[in-house]
Design an enzyme around this catalytic site. Structure first.
Site, PDB file in Angstrom:
ATOM      1  N   GLU A  52       0.872  -1.175   0.000  1.00 57.11           N
ATOM      2  CA  GLU A  52       0.000   0.000   0.000  1.00 57.11           C
ATOM      3  C   GLU A  52       0.908   1.223   0.000  1.00 57.11           C
ATOM      4  O   GLU A  52       1.423   1.627   1.045  1.00 57.11           O
ATOM      5  CB  GLU A  52      -0.913   0.002   1.224  1.00 57.11           C
ATOM      6  CG  GLU A  52      -1.858  -1.181   1.293  1.00 57.11           C
ATOM      7  CD  GLU A  52      -2.964  -1.128   0.255  1.00 57.11           C
ATOM      8  OE1 GLU A  52      -3.067  -0.104  -0.462  1.00 57.11           O
ATOM      9  OE2 GLU A  52      -3.721  -2.103   0.146  1.00 57.11           O
TER      10      GLU A  52
ATOM     11  N   CYS B 268      -2.307   8.962   2.434  1.00 59.08           N
ATOM     12  CA  CYS B 268      -2.082   8.437   1.087  1.00 59.08           C
ATOM     13  C   CYS B 268      -3.274   8.748   0.189  1.00 59.08           C
ATOM     14  O   CYS B 268      -3.140   8.772  -1.040  1.00 59.08           O
ATOM     15  CB  CYS B 268      -1.800   6.941   1.122  1.00 59.08           C
ATOM     16  SG  CYS B 268      -3.046   5.975   1.990  1.00 59.08           S
TER      17      CYS B 268
END
Length: 507
Positions: free
Chosen positions: A260, A294
């Site tokens: 990720e 993110c």
């Protein structure tokens, strides 16, 4: 800041979570400073290689027992963990806010994510389904089942210091795996707090020592996990640069990785958008966690006919932002994590100016009373071009790039024309535009939203992205499959031995 959780009074040592064993062979420590006020809040021992090896050996032994525990029973233990996190939600959320710098509401929200994934994992523990298939051979039964994978290494980032660990650990545990957590060296105390919170649950349920482990340190500790053939899966959250290094190391030993990584997320604002709906979502997406998610909104792609209206609305909204201590709920924006992050913000601002970008909302550093840490910056908005190198990169700071588009095809092309592919959104009340954005020829991201922003994923959906975001999926849906190994089974209950594909073989 006084202790708000049942933490040890001595510097924490690496080891397991149940409190029965802690190992220390290194005198080196990590100093954790709060970006809120610059104060030293924790000194944590760094794991040596000998410490790490003992942790892995203990985890391997624990896996032999833990995988034999029925999955619903494992789920019950995770349920009890969720109750513990409910009990300590305020305290842990406050600690997250203080050590990481996100607003208190976001800190509490992060703990709620732990609670939610515990609830999800409890249900999942009774739904680790395989499939049944029809065999081409008579009197044969063919099916698949899923087995526990082994030791799972979890490398988490500072921006979500506890939630991302839980996305991995809770699912891994109900799947019968054991976990070794390497938290960010910037937020080690919150990791220790989580281990302490679940310690009583593990002890009270006679969980084998080593089911939940913690190793501390920097890049070295992450490399140990990545290169260690004893680690069945490495789940790593962080920068694309870090993820590429992890992927290369894990692939070199034919291991499994779940990545990720970076995001460069865009919102498309159509002329058919409800701007009263869009503006708050854009602002939160751009400035929440001081731009250190993110899923932060980094690019705003606006239809040219409404460009000036959107720009003016954003200027007015940004003028209302209040910046200050993350523990004070009256403030919208807290600090960046450290001075390195501040330098990254300044470097990006300088590059924008050099490229000819014009700031709609001016950047700057904030100092004076209440800002002694030197980590507070002004959220800013810059008119830019999508192809600029600085726009193509992910800068972990509250910088929003304002871009124009003519046609929807143009907007989608700009949206996709970056190396990252995590989150995306469109604001429109036009059904055809919405469906076009979600189609195979639309957004190329792992997450694509309509009339909500890029930030704020729910537990029920699988979280992750494409391209340089790494391709991993965590949390909901069928993400549990990453933590198990698939086995295809065929049972012959007949009296003959037919071969597949009609092959004959006679002796």
């Amino acid at each position: 800041m006084q202790s708000i959780l049942p933490l040890p009074t001595q510097p924490v040592k690496p080891g397991t979570s149940t409190g029965q064993q802690f190992w220390q062979s290194s005198e080196k420590t990590i100093d954790s400073y709060s970006p809120a006020d610059g104060q030293l809040i924790a000194r944590v021992h760094v794991s040596s290689r000998a410490d790490y090896d003992r942790v892995v050996e203990t985890a391997q032994a624990a896996f032999q027992q833990w995988r034999q525990v029925p999955a619903p029973r494992r789920g019950e233990i995770v349920r009890q963990m969720g109750e513990q996190f409910r009990r300590y939600k305020r305290e842990l959320g406050t600690l997250v806010s203080y050590e990481m710098g996100k607003s208190l509401q976001e800190g509490l929200g992060e703990v709620q994510e732990i609670i939610d994934i515990c609830d999800f994992a409890v249900g999942q523990s009774r739904q680790l389904y395989g499939l049944s298939m029809h065999s081409e051979r008579p009197a044969h039964r063919m099916f698949e089942q899923w087995h526990s994978l082994g030791v799972v290494g979890i490398i988490s980032a500072f921006n979500f210091p506890v939630a991302v660990w839980s996305w991995n650990a809770m699912l891994a545990w109900v799947c019968g795996d054991v976990c070794i957590w390497k938290p960010s060296e910037k937020t080690p105390l919150t990791a220790l707090a989580c281990q302490q919170i679940i310690g009583d649950v593990l002890r009270n349920n006679d969980v084998p020592e080593g089911v939940s482990c913690l190793v501390t340190g920097g890049r070295d500790a992450g490399e140990w996990l990545a290169r260690d053939p004893r680690i069945a899966l490495v789940s790593a959250t962080g920068s694309t640069r870090m993820g590429k290094a992890v992927a290369e190391a894990v692939a070199g030993r034919l291991g499994r990785s779940l990545l990720e990584l970076g995001g460069n997320n865009a919102i498309i604002v159509s002329e058919h958008a409800d701007l009263d709906l869009a503006i708050p979502a854009i602002v939160f997406g751009a400035v929440g966690t001081a731009g250190q998610r993110c899923t932060t909104t980094r690019r705003l792609i606006v239809q040219e006919s409404i460009y000036d209206d959107v720009k003016n609305r954003l200027k007015n909204a940004y003028a209302q932002l209040r910046i200050g201590s993350p523990l004070d709920e009256s403030f919208h924006v807290g600090p960046l994590i450290d001075q390195q992050a501040v330098k990254g913000y300044q470097t990006a601002v300088n590059e924008i100016r050099e490229l000819g970008g014009r700031f709609v909302v001016e950047p700057g550093l904030i100092d004076g009373s209440g800002f002694e840490s030197g980590c507070y910056v002004k959220p800013c908005i810059a008119e830019a071009e999508n192809q600029w190198p600085i726009v193509q990169k992910e800068t972990f700071a509250p910088i929003l790039y304002l871009l124009k588009y003519t046609s929807l095809d143009d907007a989608i092309a700009q949206q996709n024309a970056v190396p990252q592919g995590l989150s995306s959104a469109i604001f429109t009340l036009n059904m055809r535009e919405a469906e076009r954005f979600l189609s195979i020829a639309g957004s190329d991201c792992g997450i694509a939203n309509v009339n909500i922003g890029t930030s704020g994923a729910e537990i029920g959906g699988a979280f992750g992205g494409e391209k340089e975001t790494g391709g991993g999926r965590e949390s909901g849906s069928d993400a549990w499959k990453a933590y198990m190994r698939r086995q295809t089974n065929t049972v012959n209950y007949g009296t003959t031995m037919p071969l597949a594909q009609g092959i004959t073989f006679e002796l």
